[in-house]
Design an enzyme around this catalytic site. Structure first.
Site, mmCIF file in Angstrom:
data_model
loop_
_atom_site.group_PDB
_atom_site.id
_atom_site.type_symbol
_atom_site.label_atom_id
_atom_site.label_comp_id
_atom_site.label_asym_id
_atom_site.label_seq_id
_atom_site.Cartn_x
_atom_site.Cartn_y
_atom_site.Cartn_z
ATOM 1 N N VAL A 118 -10.547 2.209 0.070
ATOM 2 C CA VAL A 118 -9.256 2.599 0.647
ATOM 3 C C VAL A 118 -8.200 2.222 -0.377
ATOM 4 C CG1 VAL A 118 -7.686 2.400 2.591
ATOM 5 C CG2 VAL A 118 -10.137 2.041 2.933
ATOM 6 N N PHE A 126 -4.085 3.193 -9.303
ATOM 7 C CA PHE A 126 -5.102 2.727 -8.366
ATOM 8 C C PHE A 126 -5.856 3.906 -7.745
ATOM 9 C CE2 PHE A 126 -2.862 -1.555 -7.185
ATOM 10 C CZ PHE A 126 -3.027 -1.971 -8.489
ATOM 11 N N GLU A 253 -0.872 5.192 5.079
ATOM 12 C CA GLU A 253 -0.523 4.364 6.239
ATOM 13 C C GLU A 253 -0.403 2.889 5.892
ATOM 14 O OE1 GLU A 253 -1.853 2.875 10.545
ATOM 15 O OE2 GLU A 253 -3.140 2.956 8.808
ATOM 16 N N SER A 255 -1.480 0.622 3.908
ATOM 17 C CA SER A 255 -1.424 -0.010 2.594
ATOM 18 C C SER A 255 -0.233 0.450 1.761
ATOM 19 C CB SER A 255 -2.723 0.259 1.823
ATOM 20 O OG SER A 255 -2.824 1.605 1.440
ATOM 21 N N ARG A 319 -5.682 9.381 4.653
ATOM 22 C CA ARG A 319 -5.325 8.784 5.934
ATOM 23 C C ARG A 319 -3.858 9.075 6.239
ATOM 24 N NH1 ARG A 319 -6.338 2.534 7.916
ATOM 25 N NH2 ARG A 319 -5.128 2.016 6.043
ATOM 26 N N GLU A 411 -9.524 1.099 16.375
ATOM 27 C CA GLU A 411 -8.813 -0.144 16.084
ATOM 28 C C GLU A 411 -7.793 -0.507 17.166
ATOM 29 O OE1 GLU A 411 -6.855 0.428 12.342
ATOM 30 O OE2 GLU A 411 -5.916 2.302 12.955
ATOM 31 N N PHE A 437 -11.400 -5.126 12.340
ATOM 32 C CA PHE A 437 -11.146 -6.389 13.029
ATOM 33 C C PHE A 437 -9.654 -6.723 13.090
ATOM 34 C CE2 PHE A 437 -10.276 -10.929 12.150
ATOM 35 C CZ PHE A 437 -10.606 -11.470 13.384
ATOM 36 N N ASP A 439 -6.492 -4.912 12.849
ATOM 37 C CA ASP A 439 -5.634 -4.213 13.803
ATOM 38 C C ASP A 439 -6.142 -4.380 15.223
ATOM 39 O OD1 ASP A 439 -3.193 -2.798 13.147
ATOM 40 O OD2 ASP A 439 -4.364 -1.713 11.665
ATOM 41 N N PRO A 520 -12.859 -3.734 -1.557
ATOM 42 C CA PRO A 520 -11.485 -3.802 -2.062
ATOM 43 C C PRO A 520 -11.274 -3.296 -3.483
ATOM 44 C CG PRO A 520 -12.508 -5.949 -2.234
ATOM 45 C CD PRO A 520 -13.518 -5.047 -1.581
#
Length: 698
Positions: A118, A126, A253, A255, A319, A411, A437, A439, A520
């Site tokens: 993500v 990135f 969203e 991030s 997203r 979530e 976990f 949210d 990550p």
């Protein structure tokens, strides 16, 4: 400030209008006037429906608040509570037996199992790194992380001792994954030596190596005696390249910090570059200017000499934001802001249509699909709204029905409790469900805010509801036919520097039945790929149990009968306040929505708004129930502000929190706590957006 252009009664940020008209609609051959009129008509229908759904959230929350207030001091009655939730429409009847009907899904999502990245869509570098993380060097991943059980590399240049340990670990992987007949990979003389125990694992010859496959994932063993590593290797092996991040979510969203037309223009421009295949970014490294672009495909020849290609890039999702927020990038005819989720649906789908209709250098979906992840939906009504909205967007763009696929993020508590009905609402376009976990815990706290003080944040990971939530998500997905058609995912490993620990723990996601899980970084994706070689997820899924009932899921994580010491209270306050401040100061002051933020113990953690939601809601809950006072929270905020300042002392652009307590960053942090109870669903976005806009305005 926005420079608006009038389009079909809408006031559209001029940069967005030009982007869409010049770079999307023109290549697609769409009529610009007809598009804008169709968009305006869509908004006239769907913006009011969006508002009604948000009002229903608040109505249900108000009824739940009253329920808990009226029962204050009484033992929790699980049966009565579940009956109440059914009576108010929070819980809906389970749908009958059904199987999802999604078609035209790419293999990376449907039939392959592997890591998922993500990445914040606002950061082009990135984004390119993530898209290119389809392949990763196992040697580099081991050499540079603690995933290798060997002494760390010494200072200076290449450490031969560590390099030898990397090579030995690589050979161990090959022996375990691609076993040879009566021979170890360590014994090979060259690329022509050795015979596979399972010859079906051999795929072909790449430019400098051999290509294999295991559990659906490719492995390239690179032979190159001219390279620094290969020239000293007995067999001439220079590297082992693994197929790693099968898919990547470009995130509009949690991030990112996108609060206006300027930010949304950058988001959509970067998505356009990914879809067209021409995104590039130049940067300085070691005194040299480097330019990063998207990787091409990896080609190979089979035994007959025929040339084939394996994708060199992740399968890309985008997203969109959820249903809550609006954005001033476009104003409706009455002057109100556009629902941002609707804007995202139209813009990202329009851009992705370039891929569907063959205007892309590489192509994303081989099956002509557009992949959108939709977060923060509360229950099946909101999923049905998304399905209808995507129908309308397809009609607006002239796309076939169900071209737009949807990933449903499980979530929010009302979605978890009604997950089967949520899946049924999008059953012909769903390609993804996952658990989160962070949210989910934030919504757990907010939903039961009035029930009493919650257990400590760390203890939540052992709570009954969480175990039920994780297991039910997989079981319900399998029951309704997601295996072999869609992804069942698990959440993020948040510590990018703790790869050794990740290698021990994250294989549990596969054993729980997930065929993808978030990591990550590209390096983490390469390492996590090892798990998918060790375990065949699709075989595991066949033996998992049926979904459990709702009792454990609906249990409330209250700290009943707990009497914390002053030291424990201070520890919890400091942990929450430090994490909250460390994230907020970057979001509000720098517009950075996701980064490696040092925690209270100076361990770097990848944090986004979901982390902030837990901390702010937990503090608001303890304050509401008198566990802590406003004075205690302010004391912790002040002390932790000094720590966060020290952690950011090396950043020349950083504005300290201490001495600037009335500035937007510290003000936002206070509001998130002291106004936390009244925030819709406990979300942090409204306050963050407001204070970021203040900061940008100067």
């Amino acid at each position: 400030m926005h420079d608006y252009t009038a389009r079909a009664g809408l006031s559209v940020d001029s940069r967005l209008a030009d982007l869409l008209e010049t770079h999307v609609l023109a290549p697609l051959g769409r009529d610009v006037g007809a598009f804008w009129q169709g968009f305006a008509d869509l908004l006239a229908s769907y913006a009011p429906r969006n508002a009604e759904l948000l009002a229903k959230r608040e109505d249900l929350q108000a009824k739940i608040d009253v329920y808990h207030i009226e029962r204050a001091g009484k033992p929790h009655d699980a049966a009565d509570y579940e009956a109440f939730l059914r009576n108010i429409g929070y819980l809906v009847p389970e749908p009958g037996d059904f199987q999802i009907g999604t078609q035209n899904v790419d293999a990376e999502i449907a039939t392959m199992a592997g890591p998922q990245l993500v990445v914040p869509i606002l950061n082009a570098r990135f984004l390119l790194n993530a898209a290119n993380a389809r392949w990763g060097s196992l040697y580099d991943a081991f050499y540079g992380t603690d995933a290798l059980d060997a002494p760390a590399a010494g200072p200076g240049g290449y450490d031969e001792e560590r390099g030898a340990a990397v090579i030995a670990r690589g050979r161990q992987f090959l022996d375990e994954t691609l076993p040879l007949v009566d021979q170890s990979w360590a014994d090979l003389k060259d690329e022509n030596d050795g015979k596979l125990l399972d010859e079906s694992q051999w795929v072909g010859f790449t430019e400098k190596g051999l290509l294999f496959q295991n559990n659906g994932l490719h492995i390239e063993v690179v032979f190159d005696r001219e390279s620094p590593i290969g020239k000293t290797d007995k067999a001439g092996i220079a590297d082992i390249n693994l197929e790693a991040a099968l898919s990547t979510i470009a995130d509009c969203e949690d991030s990112v910090a996108a609060v206006d037309g300027e930010d949304k223009h950058l988001a959509y421009t970067n998505w356009l570059g990914v879809i067209r295949g021409d995104l590039e970014e130049s940067f300085n490294k070691g005194g040299r200017t480097l330019t990063r672009t998207l990787n091409g495909n990896k080609t190979y020849k089979d035994s007959a000499g025929q040339t084939h290609a394996v994708s060199g890039r992740s399968m890309m999702f985008v997203r969109n934001v959820g249903h809550l927020m609006t954005n001033p990038a476009i104003l409706l005819p009455d002057g109100s802001e556009i629902p941002e989720g609707i804007m995202d649906a139209v813009f990202t789908s329009a851009i992705s249509t370039l891929d569907v209709e063959g205007h892309a250098k590489y192509g994303n979906s081989k099956h002509g699909s557009i992949y959108i992840v939709k977060p923060k939906m509360h229950g099946p009504e909101e999923c049905a709204f998304t399905n209808d909205l995507f129908n309308a967007v397809e009609d607006l763009l002239g796309l076939k029905r169900h071209t737009i696929k949807v990933g449903v993020m499980d979530e929010e508590r009302r979605t978890s409790a009604n997950l089967a009905a949520c899946i049924e609402a999008v059953k012909d376009r769903i390609v993804f469900i996952n658990t989160g976990f962070l949210d989910r815990t934030g919504d757990e706290i907010h939903t039961s805010m009035r029930a009493g003080p919650m257990m400590r944040k760390g203890a939540m990971k052992g709570s009954d509801w969480l175990g039920a939530y994780e297991a039910r998500n997989v079981a319900i997905g399998l029951k309704h036919g997601l295996s072999g058609v869609a992804q069942i995912g698990k959440g993020m490993w948040a510590a990018p520097d703790l790869m050794g620990q990740m290698m021990v723990e994250k294989i549990g996601h596969l054993r729980a039945g997930a065929n993808t899980a978030w990591v990550p970084s590209p390096t983490a994706a390469t390492l996590h790929a090892l798990h998918y070689h060790a375990e065949n997820v699709f075989d595991i899924q066949k033996d998992l149990p049926e979904p459990a009932g709702l009792e454990a899921l609906l249990s409330i994580p209250l700290a009943e009968g707990t009497n914390w010491s002053d030291e424990e209270l201070r520890e919890e306050l400091d942990n929450n306040c430090q994490g909250l401040l460390g994230y907020v100061v970057r979001w509000v002051d720098a517009g950075v929505g996701c980064s490696k933020v040092p925690d209270i113990n100076d361990v770097g953690l990848m944090e986004d708004r979901a982390t902030l939601r837990i901390s702010s809601q937990h503090l608001a809950n303890w304050l509401l129930h008198g566990v802590v006072s406003e004075e205690q929270i302010m004391d912790s905020l002040t002390r932790m502000a000094a720590k966060v300042d020290a952690q950011n002392a090396g950043d020349p652009d950083y504005q300290p929190l201490i001495g600037n307590e009335d500035a937007p960053a510290f003000s936002a942090a206070k509001d998130l706590i002291f106004k936390g109870v009244e925030q819709p669903s406990g979300y942090t976005e409204p306050l963050l957006h407001s204070w970021r806009q203040v900061k940008k305005a100067g």
